[in-house]
Design a protein around this motif. Sequence first.
Motif: not given
Length: 164
Positions: A11-23, A41-48, A64-66
């Motif tokens: 999704a970020t066009c850099d070869g890195h997966h974005y939605w990785t872990i969703y908690l 590239s992000g959401r590794s994890p998204k928490t809430g 490459s992101g967060h």
Amino acid sequence: MVFDGVTSWSATCDGHHYWTIYLTGSSDLVTLKGNYIHHTSGRSPKTGGNSLIHAVNNYWYANSGHAFDNGAGSMVVAEGNIFQNVVTPLLENKGSFFGSPTTSANAVCSANLGHTCQINAFGSSGTLGGTDTAFLANFKGKNVASAATASASTIQNAAGVGKV
């Protein structure tokens, strides 16, 4: 577990997966321990969602992101982790987050987690932050995972299928 984020459909066009872990479950109790999370590239994890999360002795590499995206209601203790080449270890903190910043600050964990929290390690990465401590009482009386000093080789050698 190994979370390998290498992908041709980034999704970020850099070869890195974005939605990785969703908690983000409602009042979930989650221990995220001993994982090798790389090339995300992000959401590794998204928490809430009022989840109580203990992220301990994990290795984030080449993000490459967060890594963490701490949503409203989430309560996270992150200790003894390694962040190597992670641009932004913590994107935002809309919940409660304790990032185990110093040996003296980490002593606060003893009363509720049963041990002094371990410092996180960083190499060519941003900072983690997170100094909230009021929520630590939510760990009292729970079965809390032990924590060791951060070690990339230990985590990499133990993570993956068939290495329980």
